[in-house]
Scaffold this motif. Structure first.
Motif, PDB file in Angstrom:
ATOM      1  N   LEU A 228      25.987  28.356  39.563  1.00  0.00           N
ATOM      2  CA  LEU A 228      27.118  27.536  39.163  1.00  0.00           C
ATOM      3  C   LEU A 228      28.114  28.356  38.345  1.00  0.00           C
ATOM      4  CD1 LEU A 228      28.449  24.846  38.985  1.00  0.00           C
ATOM      5  CD2 LEU A 228      26.978  24.244  37.091  1.00  0.00           C
ATOM      6  N   VAL A 231      30.197  30.440  40.668  1.00  0.00           N
ATOM      7  CA  VAL A 231      31.265  29.736  41.383  1.00  0.00           C
ATOM      8  C   VAL A 231      32.407  29.394  40.432  1.00  0.00           C
ATOM      9  CG1 VAL A 231      31.837  27.738  42.778  1.00  0.00           C
ATOM     10  CG2 VAL A 231      29.654  28.839  43.068  1.00  0.00           C
ATOM     11  N   ALA A 295      33.147  23.254  42.180  1.00  0.00           N
ATOM     12  CA  ALA A 295      32.127  23.702  41.230  1.00  0.00           C
ATOM     13  C   ALA A 295      31.862  22.612  40.202  1.00  0.00           C
ATOM     14  CB  ALA A 295      32.565  24.992  40.551  1.00  0.00           C
TER      15      ALA A 295
END
Lengths: 312, 219
Positions: A228, A231, A295
């Protein structure tokens, strides 16, 4: 949500007993806004996904498919406003802006993705090393991280870029080396919380070495967070690349990148020609916001208590 | 013989949870340690399993003092202990299937070839069905997961078993099944047992002798 609310609203008007509120305080506060916010969120996710898909298709398909030279100069066609043959107009030496924007986005995305991946790998390695070692290693490494983050990113990035000849890879290195710090912190915190779980005790008791515990139990546990972070890092890295190129420190000016496009168009803006800055500017903002939107939705899924915000 | 010699341990040097406690478990003996919650018996169990470094005192395993704690303990000393914790959910890596969970100590010690045989054997010992072995921790009940955790503790054939409130979360029939699995293993291998808990009736039936925390702390 609307379906469950209306019968209750009717009942509360007819029967005094049901006027006693049974919803929790947070439920009451959210009830009025929840429906719209949920559809807004879905809209945001789908529009973000559509934009990202369009952008990826464009940068992957257009350059190999259309055999056009985005650097070809046509001085006769300079500074043409948007028209059917040049949807985004042309720049001050007659190059087609749509084509240059697509090529520029290609370079910016490449820089953004590679830099984000490299930064995440560095950050994960450093964070995991610090947390898994503990003790003085942890303290020294994290104080170094503090020292690095006390220097403004851009300044450090400029310093790193200035050591090389202009090109794509110095920019990637510069962005990657300045952006692993936050990932290192996230990963370290995650690993520290995992490290005190009983299953780590069980692994130690089962004879697992430090390496094995880290690779088998700790790192897989932080991968979703690290992914995460990677991104979320992509838009940030693209902005950083644009900023460096805008300052004339990133890519050489003939090579299209979103930053160099905006930089090159500044002079024509003063003459009233708006399109050479507007379209590259939109190409910076819209795709990066779309990536950040996706995201953010991912983060909402894995951690619903923390609503997404842009990592700026 | 497992000797805990005047151990002082805790999470704050100025305020240790365990103060000057000594306990000896003879080879093959089973000792139940009784005490109210929060008294420090779990900490003592962790120290005994070399998972927590005491502030003072010594753990002596078959005449040989422990040469380190956690990763610093030599692998042979660490793996001499099989540990079962109170909460199966927290003591199982959520990403591993039950088979991987049980096989993990074998793989970690470079004995992966033994995995299929040992898994089949242990699944029978602790009463885990074949269909459960491919599942992940969130797909099985607490009792089934604790059976897998017991299998993991037994997989390296430890000389000592440390059961820290092993059955506190479980129903009576699972408790009985787990205790009998432990006893079967001990009868076969002659392993010693330190069972920590607050269930007086259970520990008195299960163990050769029970010790109350107050007696330890006073001595």
């Amino acid at each position: 949500m609307a379906d469950t609310r209306s019968p209750q609203a009717e009942a509360s008007q007819t029967d005094p007993a049901t006027q006693v509120t049974w919803r929790s305080a947070t439920g009451r506060a959210a009830a009025g806004t929840r429906r719209s916010s949920r559809s807004t969120r879905a809209w945001r996710v789908w529009s973000s996904a559509a934009i990202v898909a369009a952008v990826v298709l464009a940068v992957l398909i257009v350059p190999p498919l259309v055999d056009l030279d985005e650097q070809a100069v046509h001085l006769a066609d300079k500074l043409l406003p948007p028209s059917l043959s040049h949807p985004f107009g042309t720049d001050d030496v007659g190059r087609d802006l749509l084509l240059r924007c697509v090529y520029g986005l290609r370079v910016s995305l490449l820089v953004g993705v590679v830099a984000a991946v490299v930064a995440t790998v560095i950050g994960t390695a450093v964070g995991a090393l610090a947390a898994a070692s503990g003790g003085w290693v942890d303290r020294v490494v994290m104080r170094l991280v503090d020292v690095f983050s006390s220097v403004p990113h851009l300044l450090l990035g400029i310093f790193i870029v200035a050591m090389f000849r202009p090109g794509v890879w110095p920019v990637v290195i510069s962005v990657a080396l300045t952006h692993w710090l936050s990932t290192a912190r996230i990963v370290r915190a995650e690993v520290l919380s995992l490290r005190s779980r009983p299953y780590i005790d069980a692994a130690i008791s089962g004879g697992a070495s430090r390496w094995r515990v880290t690779l088998r139990h700790l790192l897989p546990g932080v991968l979703p967070q690290a992914g995460l972070a990677a991104v979320l890092m992509v838009p940030h890295a693209i902005w950083h690349e644009s900023a460096l190129s805008f300052l004339g420190l990133g890519l050489p000016t003939h090579q299209a990148s979103l930053g160099t496009l905006v930089q090159g168009a500044r002079s024509s803006l003063l003459a009233g020609d708006w399109w050479p800055t507007l379209f590259p500017g939109l190409f910076i903002i819209v795709p990066t916001l779309a990536i950040a939107g996706l995201a953010g939705a991912w983060r909402d899924r894995i951690n619903p208590r923390r609503r997404s915000e842009l990592m700026l | 013989m497992l000797e805990l010699r005047s151990l002082t341990a805790g999470y704050d040097r100025r305020d240790p949870v365990v103060r000057d406690v000594s306990l000896t478990v003879a080879a093959g003996e089973s000792v139940g340690l009784l005490g109210p919650s929060g008294c420090g018996k779990s900490t003592l169990a962790r120290v005994a399993a070399l998972l927590h470094q005491p502030d003072r005192g010594q753990v002596v395993i078959d005449g040989e003092p422990a040469r380190g704690w956690r990763h610093r303990a030599p692998r042979a000393q660490r793996t001499a202990f099989g540990v079962v914790f109170q909460q199966p959910r927290l003591s199982a890596d959520p990403r591993l299937t039950l088979t991987q969970l049980v096989a993990e100590p074998l793989r970690a010690t470079g004995r992966a070839v033994e995995v299929p045989d040992r898994i089949r054997e242990l699944a029978r010992t602790v009463g885990l069905g074949e269909d459960l072995l491919g599942r992940r921790p969130h797909e099985v009940s607490d009792g089934q997961l604790q059976r897998a955790c017991l299998a993991r503790a037994l997989v390296l054939r430890p000389r000592w078993l440390i059961c820290d409130e092993m059955t506190a979360m479980l129903d009576a029939s699972t408790t009985a099944a787990l205790v009998s699995a432990v006893e079967t293993y001990r009868a076969d291998s002659g392993a010693g047992l330190l069972a920590v808990g607050h269930d007086k009736v259970l520990l008195e039936r299960w163990c050769d002798r029970t010790v109350h925390w107050d007696e330890l702390a006073r001595s």
